[in-house]
Design a protein around this motif. Sequence first.
Motif, PDB file in Angstrom:
ATOM      1  N   LYS A   4       0.814  -1.219   0.000  1.00 21.96           N
ATOM      2  CA  LYS A   4       0.000   0.000   0.000  1.00 21.96           C
ATOM      3  C   LYS A   4       0.848   1.271   0.000  1.00 21.96           C
ATOM      4  O   LYS A   4       0.362   2.354   0.343  1.00 21.96           O
ATOM      5  N   ARG A   5       2.095   1.156  -0.418  1.00 27.05           N
ATOM      6  CA  ARG A   5       2.973   2.327  -0.400  1.00 27.05           C
ATOM      7  C   ARG A   5       2.494   3.440  -1.344  1.00 27.05           C
ATOM      8  O   ARG A   5       2.908   4.595  -1.202  1.00 27.05           O
ATOM      9  N   GLY A   6       1.630   3.107  -2.278  1.00 26.43           N
ATOM     10  CA  GLY A   6       1.092   4.134  -3.156  1.00 26.43           C
ATOM     11  C   GLY A   6       0.147   5.090  -2.456  1.00 26.43           C
ATOM     12  O   GLY A   6      -0.197   6.141  -3.020  1.00 26.43           O
ATOM     13  N   LEU A   7      -0.261   4.771  -1.222  1.00 31.11           N
ATOM     14  CA  LEU A   7      -1.176   5.642  -0.483  1.00 31.11           C
ATOM     15  C   LEU A   7      -0.461   6.782   0.227  1.00 31.11           C
ATOM     16  O   LEU A   7      -1.109   7.733   0.678  1.00 31.11           O
ATOM     17  N   PHE A   8       0.865   6.691   0.344  1.00 31.89           N
ATOM     18  CA  PHE A   8       1.597   7.760   1.035  1.00 31.89           C
ATOM     19  C   PHE A   8       2.752   8.244   0.166  1.00 31.89           C
ATOM     20  O   PHE A   8       3.295   7.505  -0.651  1.00 31.89           O
ATOM     21  N   VAL A   9       3.091   9.508   0.355  1.00 33.48           N
ATOM     22  CA  VAL A   9       4.091  10.129  -0.511  1.00 33.48           C
ATOM     23  C   VAL A   9       5.513   9.921  -0.017  1.00 33.48           C
ATOM     24  O   VAL A   9       6.457   9.863  -0.810  1.00 33.48           O
ATOM     25  N   GLY A  10       5.690   9.830   1.297  1.00 39.77           N
ATOM     26  CA  GLY A  10       7.046   9.712   1.813  1.00 39.77           C
ATOM     27  C   GLY A  10       7.090   9.310   3.266  1.00 39.77           C
ATOM     28  O   GLY A  10       6.056   9.088   3.915  1.00 39.77           O
ATOM     29  N   LEU A  11       8.317   9.204   3.774  1.00 39.11           N
ATOM     30  CA  LEU A  11       8.561   8.823   5.162  1.00 39.11           C
ATOM     31  C   LEU A  11       9.022  10.044   5.950  1.00 39.11           C
ATOM     32  O   LEU A  11       9.937  10.759   5.533  1.00 39.11           O
ATOM     33  N   CYS A  12       8.351  10.262   7.079  1.00 35.42           N
ATOM     34  CA  CYS A  12       8.747  11.388   7.924  1.00 35.42           C
ATOM     35  C   CYS A  12       9.760  10.921   8.978  1.00 35.42           C
ATOM     36  O   CYS A  12       9.734   9.782   9.405  1.00 35.42           O
ATOM     37  N   HIS A  13      10.635  11.843   9.358  1.00 36.29           N
ATOM     38  CA  HIS A  13      11.788  11.561  10.229  1.00 36.29           C
ATOM     39  C   HIS A  13      12.272  10.120  10.067  1.00 36.29           C
ATOM     40  O   HIS A  13      12.248   9.308  11.003  1.00 36.29           O
ATOM     41  N   PRO A  14      12.704   9.757   8.854  1.00 40.03           N
ATOM     42  CA  PRO A  14      13.063   8.361   8.581  1.00 40.03           C
ATOM     43  C   PRO A  14      14.357   7.921   9.258  1.00 40.03           C
ATOM     44  O   PRO A  14      15.293   8.700   9.427  1.00 40.03           O
ATOM     45  N   MET A  15      14.371   6.646   9.668  1.00 40.44           N
ATOM     46  CA  MET A  15      15.588   5.986  10.156  1.00 40.44           C
ATOM     47  C   MET A  15      16.232   6.725  11.334  1.00 40.44           C
ATOM     48  O   MET A  15      17.438   6.941  11.371  1.00 40.44           O
ATOM     49  N   ILE A  16      15.422   7.090  12.322  1.00 44.06           N
ATOM     50  CA  ILE A  16      15.954   7.741  13.517  1.00 44.06           C
ATOM     51  C   ILE A  16      15.094   7.306  14.709  1.00 44.06           C
ATOM     52  O   ILE A  16      13.870   7.194  14.563  1.00 44.06           O
ATOM     53  N   PRO A  17      15.686   7.017  15.873  1.00 43.56           N
ATOM     54  CA  PRO A  17      14.869   6.669  17.042  1.00 43.56           C
ATOM     55  C   PRO A  17      14.108   7.906  17.539  1.00 43.56           C
ATOM     56  O   PRO A  17      14.540   8.616  18.435  1.00 43.56           O
ATOM     57  N   CYS A  18      12.959   8.138  16.941  1.00 40.05           N
ATOM     58  CA  CYS A  18      12.195   9.360  17.180  1.00 40.05           C
ATOM     59  C   CYS A  18      11.800   9.504  18.651  1.00 40.05           C
ATOM     60  O   CYS A  18      11.414   8.529  19.301  1.00 40.05           O
ATOM     61  N   CYS A  19      11.917  10.727  19.149  1.00 38.06           N
ATOM     62  CA  CYS A  19      11.525  11.087  20.518  1.00 38.06           C
ATOM     63  C   CYS A  19      12.420  10.474  21.592  1.00 38.06           C
ATOM     64  O   CYS A  19      12.066  10.474  22.778  1.00 38.06           O
ATOM     65  N   MET A  20      13.564   9.956  21.191  1.00 34.59           N
ATOM     66  CA  MET A  20      14.542   9.449  22.148  1.00 34.59           C
ATOM     67  C   MET A  20      15.651  10.475  22.329  1.00 34.59           C
ATOM     68  O   MET A  20      15.859  11.344  21.467  1.00 34.59           O
TER      69      MET A  20
END
Length: 272
Positions: free
Chosen positions: A148-164
């Motif tokens: 279903k990757r066609g439903l989204f345009v991109g990845l936000c804050h990719p490849m990072i331990p977010c909020c750590m």
Amino acid sequence: MHYDLHVHTHLSDCASKDALFHRYIAAAEEANQSILGFTDHSWAAGVPGASSWYQKQPYERLAAQKKEIEAYLAEHPSTVKVFQGAEGEYANFLLGLDEEAAQYADYIIIPHDHVHMKGFVIPADKTSAKDVAAFLLESFEALCMHPKRGLFVGLCHPMIPCCMPWEFKNEAYKYITDAQLKDALIGAKEAGLWMELNLSEFGSVPDDELERFEYLRFFRIAKEVGNILYWGSDSHTVESYEKRIPYSEKILALTGLTEEDFSLAEQRMLKR
């Protein structure tokens, strides 16, 4: 930073209650931004498995604000192109998005790395930097191949331990090689997914430590690979939005990127 595709309004439970769309629009006009994209946290009502936090934030609620924005702009024409987008979720290989939910947003960005959500986004027993690094790589690659990757345009804050804490992020990157990053980013390029430079992730790092922030490697390699990059402030208050716009110049210098590297995403959004 000529535009911003990752901004949270009061519709996100983690944003300020006075993070109102018309205040953001005024700030964007003042800063001569070309595009402003609101991306409030959302989970598709038709996809079982949402956390209690996400259950309160369905995609459907975005429709009312979209109409309010359209009515506001009809009375107050703006130089800024405004979108009602959404930030979805990829929780332990479960995409909280379906075709019905996607119709409520102008565009959707997806995170795979809200690893602070233990037991939901990442298994509760994966707590070490090494475990988190392995999870980041596996979930990033799986998301880039998602049917279903066609439903989204991109990845936000990719490849990072977010909020750590930023020190933990640096520790995790010790277990991610340049070769692994390159392979992952080639996969993202082949999938047609855009990669976000998230200013919030850099803003959490002390100024005197920025040069040794390991996450810089991700963007240097993304430039080498030729990924489509886009700007996202990840603002949760209007005040933080205003502060992060000038901050972008510092990040460009550190990564070796230029505004031109972010122009293709801008051009495509302006044509929508």
